[in-house]
Design a protein around this motif. Sequence first.
Motif, short mmCIF file in Angstrom:
data_model
loop_
_atom_site.label_atom_id
_atom_site.label_comp_id
_atom_site.label_asym_id
_atom_site.label_seq_id
_atom_site.Cartn_x
_atom_site.Cartn_y
_atom_site.Cartn_z
N GLY A 104 0.83 -1.20 0.00
CA GLY A 104 0.00 0.00 0.00
C GLY A 104 0.85 1.25 0.00
O GLY A 104 2.08 1.17 -0.02
N HIS A 105 0.20 2.39 0.01
CA HIS A 105 0.90 3.69 -0.09
C HIS A 105 1.67 4.03 1.17
O HIS A 105 2.61 4.79 1.14
CB HIS A 105 -0.10 4.82 -0.33
CG HIS A 105 -0.73 4.76 -1.67
ND1 HIS A 105 -0.35 5.58 -2.70
CD2 HIS A 105 -1.69 3.96 -2.17
CE1 HIS A 105 -1.07 5.30 -3.77
NE2 HIS A 105 -1.88 4.31 -3.48
N GLU A 106 1.21 3.54 2.32
CA GLU A 106 1.88 3.84 3.59
C GLU A 106 2.45 2.56 4.16
O GLU A 106 1.71 1.59 4.35
CB GLU A 106 0.89 4.44 4.59
CG GLU A 106 0.44 5.83 4.19
CD GLU A 106 -0.15 6.59 5.37
OE1 GLU A 106 0.06 6.15 6.52
OE2 GLU A 106 -0.80 7.62 5.13
N GLY A 110 11.51 -0.58 7.01
CA GLY A 110 11.93 -1.97 7.12
C GLY A 110 11.04 -2.92 6.35
O GLY A 110 11.40 -4.08 6.12
N ALA A 111 9.88 -2.46 5.92
CA ALA A 111 8.96 -3.32 5.16
C ALA A 111 9.48 -3.53 3.74
O ALA A 111 10.36 -2.83 3.28
CB ALA A 111 7.57 -2.68 5.13
N ASP A 112 8.90 -4.52 3.06
CA ASP A 112 9.19 -4.76 1.65
C ASP A 112 8.01 -4.25 0.83
O ASP A 112 6.86 -4.53 1.17
CB ASP A 112 9.37 -6.26 1.37
CG ASP A 112 10.58 -6.83 2.08
OD1 ASP A 112 11.42 -6.02 2.54
OD2 ASP A 112 10.69 -8.05 2.20
N VAL A 113 8.30 -3.50 -0.22
CA VAL A 113 7.21 -3.06 -1.09
C VAL A 113 7.50 -3.53 -2.52
O VAL A 113 8.64 -3.80 -2.88
CB VAL A 113 7.01 -1.52 -1.09
CG1 VAL A 113 6.70 -1.01 0.29
CG2 VAL A 113 8.22 -0.83 -1.67
N MET A 114 6.44 -3.65 -3.29
CA MET A 114 6.58 -4.02 -4.68
C MET A 114 5.81 -3.04 -5.54
O MET A 114 4.62 -2.81 -5.32
CB MET A 114 6.04 -5.42 -4.94
CG MET A 114 6.33 -5.88 -6.35
SD MET A 114 5.61 -7.50 -6.69
CE MET A 114 3.90 -7.05 -6.85
N PHE A 115 6.52 -2.43 -6.49
CA PHE A 115 5.87 -1.57 -7.48
C PHE A 115 5.54 -2.42 -8.69
O PHE A 115 6.38 -3.21 -9.14
CB PHE A 115 6.80 -0.43 -7.90
CG PHE A 115 6.98 0.60 -6.83
CD1 PHE A 115 6.05 1.62 -6.67
CD2 PHE A 115 8.07 0.55 -5.99
CE1 PHE A 115 6.22 2.58 -5.68
CE2 PHE A 115 8.24 1.51 -4.99
CZ PHE A 115 7.31 2.52 -4.85
N ARG A 116 4.34 -2.25 -9.22
CA ARG A 116 3.97 -2.97 -10.43
C ARG A 116 3.52 -1.97 -11.48
O ARG A 116 2.62 -1.17 -11.24
CB ARG A 116 2.85 -3.97 -10.14
CG ARG A 116 2.34 -4.65 -11.39
CD ARG A 116 1.51 -5.87 -11.06
NE ARG A 116 2.39 -6.97 -10.64
CZ ARG A 116 1.93 -8.14 -10.17
NH1 ARG A 116 0.63 -8.33 -10.05
NH2 ARG A 116 2.78 -9.09 -9.83
N ASP A 155 13.24 6.37 0.85
CA ASP A 155 12.49 5.80 -0.27
C ASP A 155 11.12 6.45 -0.44
O ASP A 155 10.42 6.16 -1.40
CB ASP A 155 12.30 4.28 -0.08
CG ASP A 155 13.64 3.54 -0.08
OD1 ASP A 155 14.44 3.79 -0.99
OD2 ASP A 155 13.86 2.72 0.83
N SER A 156 10.74 7.28 0.53
CA SER A 156 9.48 8.01 0.41
C SER A 156 9.55 8.92 -0.80
O SER A 156 10.62 9.39 -1.17
CB SER A 156 9.22 8.89 1.64
OG SER A 156 9.07 8.09 2.79
N VAL A 182 4.74 6.65 1.33
CA VAL A 182 5.09 7.23 2.62
C VAL A 182 5.67 6.14 3.50
O VAL A 182 5.04 5.11 3.72
CB VAL A 182 3.84 7.84 3.33
CG1 VAL A 182 4.23 8.43 4.68
CG2 VAL A 182 3.19 8.89 2.45
N VAL A 183 6.92 6.34 3.96
CA VAL A 183 7.56 5.38 4.87
C VAL A 183 7.56 5.97 6.26
O VAL A 183 8.14 7.04 6.49
CB VAL A 183 9.00 5.05 4.40
CG1 VAL A 183 9.63 4.03 5.35
CG2 VAL A 183 9.00 4.54 2.97
N ARG A 184 6.89 5.31 7.18
CA ARG A 184 6.76 5.82 8.56
C ARG A 184 7.82 5.25 9.48
O ARG A 184 8.17 4.10 9.34
CB ARG A 184 5.38 5.48 9.12
CG ARG A 184 4.25 6.02 8.28
CD ARG A 184 3.15 6.60 9.16
NE ARG A 184 2.14 7.29 8.38
CZ ARG A 184 2.27 8.53 7.96
NH1 ARG A 184 3.35 9.22 8.23
NH2 ARG A 184 1.30 9.09 7.25
#
Length: 184
Positions: A104-106, A110-116, A155-156, A182-184
């Motif tokens: 998601g956007h937020e 430390g999380a993993d994100v995937m852009f598609r 990375d935000s 947004v990286v919190r």
Amino acid sequence: GARTISIFQKPPGVIPPGGSTTICCICQCSYGSFMLYKGSRRLHTLELSGSRAEFSISNATNNDRGAYICHYLEGGTVLARSNELEISVEELRLPRPDLSVLPGHEVTAGADVMFRCTSAHPSTVCYLYLEGHTRAQLLSREQGDYNLSHVQKGDSGRYSCQCSTLNASREWSAVSNTLDLVVR
């Protein structure tokens, strides 16, 4: 001390003929001025507003293509130079891809994100842009996915993507919708 200048395109991406973009130069500098060069040709002296200067390209033509560099000067002395920023002007013939982000956007640091980046056109290669950065990330060819592991605050920002065909005629898409991470 040594100063660094960053140069980037806002919004990023290949621009169509007649399109527009802004070249931004940022420096942690006090006073002084920027000069914008294209190749070895001096284009403009840019006024600083705070720590940044901007140069707009509107109604772009093939003449606007090329490598741009910012020099920072104090009292006529060049104290720093940016990297090269490559500006491309091409007809945008392919449909606009769609950019999404998982989970998601937020997200938490430390999380993993995937852009598609989903392109309606088969056999394209797509690029992921983060506004404020000079270099695009190449997305994996198969799915148009880009995995960012252990995200940090840096990375935000505002992401977009753009695709092109791999054949000799190299056709480009319009730039996708933008996504704010947004990286919190």
